[in-house]
Design an enzyme around this catalytic site. Structure first.
Site, PDB file in Angstrom:
ATOM      1  CG  ASP A 136      -1.724   1.311   1.277  1.00  0.00           C
ATOM      2  OD1 ASP A 136      -2.597   1.486   0.415  1.00  0.00           O
ATOM      3  OD2 ASP A 136      -1.454   2.152   2.167  1.00  0.00           O
ATOM      4  CE1 TYR A 138       0.584   7.633   3.478  1.00  0.00           C
ATOM      5  CE2 TYR A 138       0.877   5.545   2.353  1.00  0.00           C
ATOM      6  CZ  TYR A 138       0.137   6.365   3.172  1.00  0.00           C
ATOM      7  OH  TYR A 138      -1.057   5.917   3.684  1.00  0.00           O
ATOM      8  CE  LYS A 154      -3.873   4.969   1.316  1.00  0.00           C
ATOM      9  NZ  LYS A 154      -2.527   4.386   1.167  1.00  0.00           N
TER      10      LYS A 154
END
Length: 329
Positions: free
Chosen positions: A51, A56, A82
């Site tokens: 993920d 990030y 995402k």
């Protein structure tokens, strides 16, 4: 590594996945070499669910994951990323909006939950990853942007699912109330929920998790240590990234004491508890080194005796309606 089907989708994820926020320099920088060794060790130990997100490390985590994953057969792993933040250059000297990430590229995240913004975000993520498709696409933390997300992002995700760019769509958040709204109002396949179903917080059980179980919506859990307190419940430990209240700390310490008395570890119990709920397909744990991967897998495989769960229930340390491994309700 055991696998589990993600809701009613055809996707199967390993019960333990790698969360990549630490690979993006969360709280402290990570070298390219350490990041590569971390992902390689996860692969060697059987982890096949990964993920990530543009947030990030402001693109760094996606780049580092992609560098390894694109060397593997594409159908041998499952990847989620995402949308909701585009990475854009800022003026020189401007501080990052999220200073928790260290050693990052010059781009900075900008909220954008519009249809066009999501389509751009996916194209840019694919470029950073070096891959041709994404398995699961989550709308990322739309807490203050629900209308834009439901009106724009959801339409974009639905189109991407129809054209095969992604296989499943949903949202990833630290709260369960808005995810329940998405379940009611959007054609979602899966959710990623962080911190709201743990040994210390079962607030999502009666609402969101019951909905997911009833409707076959896949559920992945993150934050099963509640940002640290369930990893090491010492004085000054954090719960949801803030200093834990005394009563919460005392409860975590009692859980830790019971685990030790039964010859197991609090981390192992936290993992096993999260996976015991029938709505949960898997969990993601972050890591920044090969050694942390080794520990995560060891904790996931550690024996947690049934007698521990009976004692935890007897003392009322978890919701009496929460399922526990090897027992009721």
């Amino acid at each position: 590594m055991p696998r589990h089907r993600l809701g009613r989708t055809p996707i199967e994820i390993t019960r333990l996945g790698l969360g990549s926020a630490p690979l993006g320099g969360l709280f402290s920088p990570v070298s390219d070499a350490d990041a590569a060794a971390t992902v390689a060790r996860a692969w060697d130990l059987g982890i096949r669910y990964f993920d990530t997100a543009p947030l990030y490390g402001f693109g760094l985590a996606e780049q580092r994951l992609g560098a390894f994953l694109r060397t593997q057969p594409r159908d041998s792993f499952v990847l989620s990323t995402k949308v909701g933040r585009l990475l854009r250059r800022t003026t020189a000297g401007e501080p990052p909006p999220d200073p928790a990430y260290k050693g990052t590229p010059p781009e900075r995240p900008v909220f954008d939950f519009s249809y066009d913004g999501v389509m751009r975000s996916v194209d840019e993520s694919l470029a950073r990853l070096g891959l041709e498709r994404i398995d699961i696409l989550f709308i990322h933390d739309p807490d203050d942007h629900y209308d834009a997300a439901i009106g724009g992002a959801v339409r974009a995700l639905d189109r991407l699912r129809r054209d095969g760019t992604v296989r499943a769509i949903g949202a990833g958040m630290n709260q369960h109330g808005m995810l329940a709204r998405f379940a009611a109002e959007a054609p979602v396949d899966a959710f990623l929920l962080a911190g709201r179903y743990t040994l210390l917080d079962q607030s999502a059980r009666a609402g969101l998790m019951a909905t997911c179980a009833a409707r076959g919506i896949g559920l992945v859990l993150g934050g099963v240590y509640n940002s640290g307190i369930l990893a090491n419940p010492h004085e000054g430990a954090t719960f949801n990234y803030q200093r834990a209240a005394p009563a919460l700390l005392a409860r975590a310490q009692r859980l830790d004491g019971l685990c030790r008395a039964h010859g197991t570890a609090l981390k192992a119990a936290a993992i096993r508890f999260a996976l015991a709920h029938p709505a949960v397909s898997g969990i993601v744990l972050g890591a920044r080194s090969a050694q942390e991967i080794d520990e995560n897998v060891a904790m996931a495989r550690m024996d947690v005796p049934d007698a521990l769960w009976a004692e935890i229930q007897r003392e009322g340390l978890v919701d009496p309606e929460a399922p526990v491994p090897g027992g009721g309700p």
